[in-house]
Motif scaffolding. Structure first.
Motif, short mmCIF file in Angstrom:
data_model
loop_
_atom_site.label_atom_id
_atom_site.label_comp_id
_atom_site.label_asym_id
_atom_site.label_seq_id
_atom_site.Cartn_x
_atom_site.Cartn_y
_atom_site.Cartn_z
N SER A 49 -110.63 34.06 -85.37
CA SER A 49 -110.94 34.57 -86.24
C SER A 49 -111.53 33.62 -86.65
O SER A 49 -111.54 32.82 -86.97
CB SER A 49 -109.41 34.63 -87.41
N THR A 58 -113.58 38.43 -94.01
CA THR A 58 -112.15 38.28 -92.87
C THR A 58 -113.24 38.94 -91.50
O THR A 58 -113.03 40.75 -91.44
CB THR A 58 -111.37 37.97 -92.22
N TYR A 59 -112.86 38.72 -90.43
CA TYR A 59 -112.29 38.82 -89.19
C TYR A 59 -111.38 38.60 -88.44
O TYR A 59 -111.25 37.44 -88.28
CB TYR A 59 -114.32 38.62 -88.25
N TYR A 60 -111.29 39.42 -87.20
CA TYR A 60 -109.99 38.94 -86.26
C TYR A 60 -110.34 39.69 -84.87
O TYR A 60 -110.68 40.65 -84.67
CB TYR A 60 -108.81 39.46 -86.80
N VAL A 64 -105.43 40.22 -82.46
CA VAL A 64 -104.37 39.50 -83.54
C VAL A 64 -104.40 40.76 -84.84
O VAL A 64 -103.48 40.12 -85.15
CB VAL A 64 -104.39 37.77 -83.55
N LYS A 65 -104.78 40.98 -84.49
CA LYS A 65 -105.11 41.93 -85.78
C LYS A 65 -103.52 42.63 -86.57
O LYS A 65 -102.69 43.23 -85.41
CB LYS A 65 -106.06 43.17 -85.77
N PHE A 68 -101.90 38.46 -87.35
CA PHE A 68 -103.05 37.16 -87.90
C PHE A 68 -103.20 37.40 -89.06
O PHE A 68 -104.18 38.22 -89.58
CB PHE A 68 -103.47 35.70 -87.06
N THR A 69 -103.35 35.85 -89.63
CA THR A 69 -103.34 35.85 -91.23
C THR A 69 -104.71 34.34 -92.10
O THR A 69 -104.44 33.63 -91.37
CB THR A 69 -102.75 35.99 -92.15
N LEU A 81 -104.18 29.34 -90.76
CA LEU A 81 -104.41 30.15 -90.15
C LEU A 81 -102.56 30.36 -90.17
O LEU A 81 -102.08 30.17 -89.22
CB LEU A 81 -104.65 30.28 -88.56
N ARG A 108 -119.35 34.79 -85.41
CA ARG A 108 -118.70 35.08 -84.34
C ARG A 108 -118.21 34.45 -83.08
O ARG A 108 -117.76 34.77 -82.46
CB ARG A 108 -117.92 36.73 -83.92
#
Length: 126
Positions: A49, A58-60, A64-65, A68-69, A81, A108
């Motif tokens: 992420s 943000t990117y995941y 983990v989508k 995770f945050t 995280l 990324r």
């Protein structure tokens, strides 16, 4: 001295949660995108992420989508995280990294990140 320090790793049962922290010293995170990467034994380091410096975009990674945050608290010079619904395949050493520059979208790929922490172990096992 520029430094990133991760914390919050540990052993957790499947379905459990952990919150990783990435604290910066020696520089201000405001102007850096921050990424979380992980590396499991025998595997390459992968991006998990990331969050941009200015827009908070943000990117995941797909795996983990929804679980995770990533978030940042610039006042504390720290990125977090939050990891929920952990699975055994999430077991790895987790690293945070900083990429300089104001960016609308976070990079990324690893080669964009200049500063790296030492990593924190996350083990998901019953």
């Amino acid at each position: 001295q520029v430094q990133l320090v991760e914390s919050g790793g540990g052993l957790v049962q499947p379905g459990g949660s952990l919150r990783l922290s990435c604290a910066a010293s020696g520089f201000t995170l405001d102007y850096y995108a921050i990424g979380w990467f992980r590396q499991a034994p025998g595997k390459e380091r992968e991006g998990v992420s990331c969050i941009s410096s200015s827009e908070g975009n943000t990117y995941y990674v797909d795996s983990v989508k929804g679980r995770f945050t990533i978030s940042r608290d610039n006042a504390k010079n720290t990125v977090y995280l939050q990891m929920n619904s952990l699975k055994p395949e999430d077991t790895a050493v987790y690293y945070c990294a900083a990429a300089p520059g104001l960016r609308t979208y976070p990079p990324r790929t690893r080669n964009n990140y200049d500063y790296w922490g030492q990593g924190t172990q996350v083990t998901v096992s019953s």
